[in-house]
Write a protein that holds these residues in place. Structure first.
Motif, PDB file in Angstrom:
ATOM      1  N   TRP A 134      -1.913  16.206   5.156  1.00 32.45           N
ATOM      2  CA  TRP A 134      -1.477  16.175   6.560  1.00 32.45           C
ATOM      3  C   TRP A 134      -1.758  14.817   7.182  1.00 32.45           C
ATOM      4  CZ3 TRP A 134      -4.776  21.081   7.674  1.00 32.45           C
ATOM      5  CH2 TRP A 134      -4.148  22.214   7.127  1.00 32.45           C
ATOM      6  N   LEU A 135      -2.956  14.284   6.895  1.00 33.29           N
ATOM      7  CA  LEU A 135      -3.312  12.964   7.415  1.00 33.29           C
ATOM      8  C   LEU A 135      -2.380  11.883   6.874  1.00 33.29           C
ATOM      9  CD1 LEU A 135      -7.188  13.223   7.066  1.00 33.29           C
ATOM     10  CD2 LEU A 135      -5.937  12.964   9.224  1.00 33.29           C
TER      11      LEU A 135
ATOM     12  N   THR B 185       0.824  -1.202   0.000  1.00 32.56           N
ATOM     13  CA  THR B 185       0.000   0.000   0.000  1.00 32.56           C
ATOM     14  C   THR B 185       0.863   1.258   0.000  1.00 32.56           C
ATOM     15  OG1 THR B 185      -1.712  -1.152   1.267  1.00 32.56           O
ATOM     16  CG2 THR B 185      -1.813   1.246   1.247  1.00 32.56           C
ATOM     17  N   THR B 186       0.486   2.215  -0.839  1.00 31.68           N
ATOM     18  CA  THR B 186       1.145   3.517  -0.883  1.00 31.68           C
ATOM     19  C   THR B 186       0.098   4.587  -0.589  1.00 31.68           C
ATOM     20  OG1 THR B 186       2.673   2.701  -2.570  1.00 31.68           O
ATOM     21  CG2 THR B 186       2.528   5.081  -2.292  1.00 31.68           C
ATOM     22  N   LEU B 187       0.352   5.429   0.410  1.00 35.75           N
ATOM     23  CA  LEU B 187      -0.587   6.479   0.787  1.00 35.75           C
ATOM     24  C   LEU B 187      -0.396   7.717  -0.085  1.00 35.75           C
ATOM     25  CD1 LEU B 187      -0.521   6.480   4.703  1.00 35.75           C
ATOM     26  CD2 LEU B 187      -1.899   5.096   3.149  1.00 35.75           C
ATOM     27  N   VAL B 188      -1.518   8.292  -0.508  1.00 38.38           N
ATOM     28  CA  VAL B 188      -1.520   9.554  -1.238  1.00 38.38           C
ATOM     29  C   VAL B 188      -2.581  10.440  -0.588  1.00 38.38           C
ATOM     30  CG1 VAL B 188      -1.935  10.709  -3.437  1.00 38.38           C
ATOM     31  CG2 VAL B 188      -0.751   8.502  -3.397  1.00 38.38           C
ATOM     32  N   GLY B 189      -2.150  11.575  -0.060  1.00 37.40           N
ATOM     33  CA  GLY B 189      -3.060  12.493   0.598  1.00 37.40           C
ATOM     34  C   GLY B 189      -3.520  13.586  -0.337  1.00 37.40           C
ATOM     35  N   VAL B 190      -4.825  13.913  -0.264  1.00 38.97           N
ATOM     36  CA  VAL B 190      -5.397  14.986  -1.068  1.00 38.97           C
ATOM     37  C   VAL B 190      -5.038  16.317  -0.401  1.00 38.97           C
ATOM     38  CG1 VAL B 190      -7.525  15.989  -1.992  1.00 38.97           C
ATOM     39  CG2 VAL B 190      -7.263  13.492  -1.842  1.00 38.97           C
ATOM     40  N   TRP B 191      -4.456  17.231  -1.176  1.00 34.01           N
ATOM     41  CA  TRP B 191      -4.044  18.538  -0.686  1.00 34.01           C
ATOM     42  C   TRP B 191      -5.245  19.249  -0.101  1.00 34.01           C
ATOM     43  CZ3 TRP B 191       0.273  20.953   0.375  1.00 34.01           C
ATOM     44  CH2 TRP B 191       0.233  22.323   0.570  1.00 34.01           C
ATOM     45  N   SER B 192      -5.244  19.789   1.087  1.00 37.35           N
ATOM     46  CA  SER B 192      -4.194  19.908   2.059  1.00 37.35           C
ATOM     47  C   SER B 192      -4.448  19.055   3.293  1.00 37.35           C
ATOM     48  CB  SER B 192      -4.005  21.362   2.443  1.00 37.35           C
ATOM     49  OG  SER B 192      -5.149  21.880   3.113  1.00 37.35           O
TER      50      SER B 192
ATOM     51  N   VAL C 130       7.525   3.077   2.006  1.00 34.17           N
ATOM     52  CA  VAL C 130       7.465   3.977   0.850  1.00 34.17           C
ATOM     53  C   VAL C 130       6.955   5.334   1.328  1.00 34.17           C
ATOM     54  CG1 VAL C 130       6.363   4.385  -1.389  1.00 34.17           C
ATOM     55  CG2 VAL C 130       7.042   2.071  -0.729  1.00 34.17           C
ATOM     56  N   PRO C 131       7.610   6.432   0.948  1.00 31.51           N
ATOM     57  CA  PRO C 131       7.116   7.747   1.362  1.00 31.51           C
ATOM     58  C   PRO C 131       5.719   8.009   0.798  1.00 31.51           C
ATOM     59  CG  PRO C 131       9.015   7.958  -0.117  1.00 31.51           C
ATOM     60  CD  PRO C 131       8.780   6.503   0.089  1.00 31.51           C
ATOM     61  N   HIS C 132       4.942   8.766   1.527  1.00 28.91           N
ATOM     62  CA  HIS C 132       3.598   9.101   1.057  1.00 28.91           C
ATOM     63  C   HIS C 132       3.681  10.149  -0.050  1.00 28.91           C
ATOM     64  CE1 HIS C 132       4.235  12.631   3.546  1.00 28.91           C
ATOM     65  NE2 HIS C 132       3.188  13.190   2.955  1.00 28.91           N
ATOM     66  N   GLY C 133       2.603  10.241  -0.807  1.00 31.74           N
ATOM     67  CA  GLY C 133       2.508  11.256  -1.843  1.00 31.74           C
ATOM     68  C   GLY C 133       1.422  12.257  -1.508  1.00 31.74           C
ATOM     69  N   VAL C 134       1.437  13.356  -2.253  1.00 32.50           N
ATOM     70  CA  VAL C 134       0.425  14.406  -2.113  1.00 32.50           C
ATOM     71  C   VAL C 134      -0.109  14.688  -3.505  1.00 32.50           C
ATOM     72  CG1 VAL C 134       0.012  16.805  -1.460  1.00 32.50           C
ATOM     73  CG2 VAL C 134       1.608  15.411  -0.126  1.00 32.50           C
TER      74      VAL C 134
END
Length: 171
Positions: A43-44, A32-39, A56-60
């Protein structure tokens, strides 16, 4: 209650974060790779990535390029907030957002994801689902489901020490 009186619903953002984290522990895999919806979602995702111990680093991702409401909102003044430090192609993406309302932002960020590659899967998790969907989009996980009048908005804020809180406003 007058029209200018804001809604009196109180939500504990930190408690909801803990609920979201517990739920995600059950569905997140090493792929699983996390991608957060701006903004707020970004943060979450940042905090969840750490708390879940993902390698794996999260994405934005930003919805700015694929919005369908330019005529009423105008172009976003946010610089391109999309930053994905990985290839989208073949990834199992867990899309994280703070508040799900109409589904239009989610549609826009999914379009943005597919502009960058074809993920193996996209799953949506949100802190708060406030209903009011205009598109057939449902989260796999939400920490809370609330109902607000259409003229009220709830958004996530982050304090200087990194804690979450909600902001309500009448629009």
């Amino acid at each position: 209650m007058s029209d200018t009186t804001p809604h009196t619903l109180h939500l504990d953002a930190e408690a909801l974060y803990d609920n979201l984290l517990a739920g995600l522990r059950r569905i997140v895999t090493p792929e699983t790779t996390l991608v957060g919806v701006w903004s707020g979602g970004a943060w979450l995702a940042e905090r969840l990535n750490t708390d879940l111990g993902l390698k794996v680093p999260h994405g934005v991702i930003s919805s700015a390029l694929h919005r369908d409401d330019f005529s009423s909102r105008g172009m976003s003044t946010t610089k391109d907030a999309t930053h994905l430090p990985f290839e989208v192609e073949g990834r199992h993406i867990l899309l994280i957002d703070d508040v799900l309302y109409t589904g239009r932002t989610t549609r826009a960020v999914i379009n943005e994801l597919f502009d960058l590659g074809r993920p193996a899967s996209v799953t949506l998790a949100v802190l708060v689902d406030r209903g009011g969907r205009q598109l057939p989009i449902e989260p796999a996980l939400s920490a809370a489901r609330i109902t607000l009048p259409a003229n009220e908005r709830v958004s996530l804020d982050r304090t200087e020490d990194g804690r979450f809180q909600f902001h309500f406003e009448r629009v």
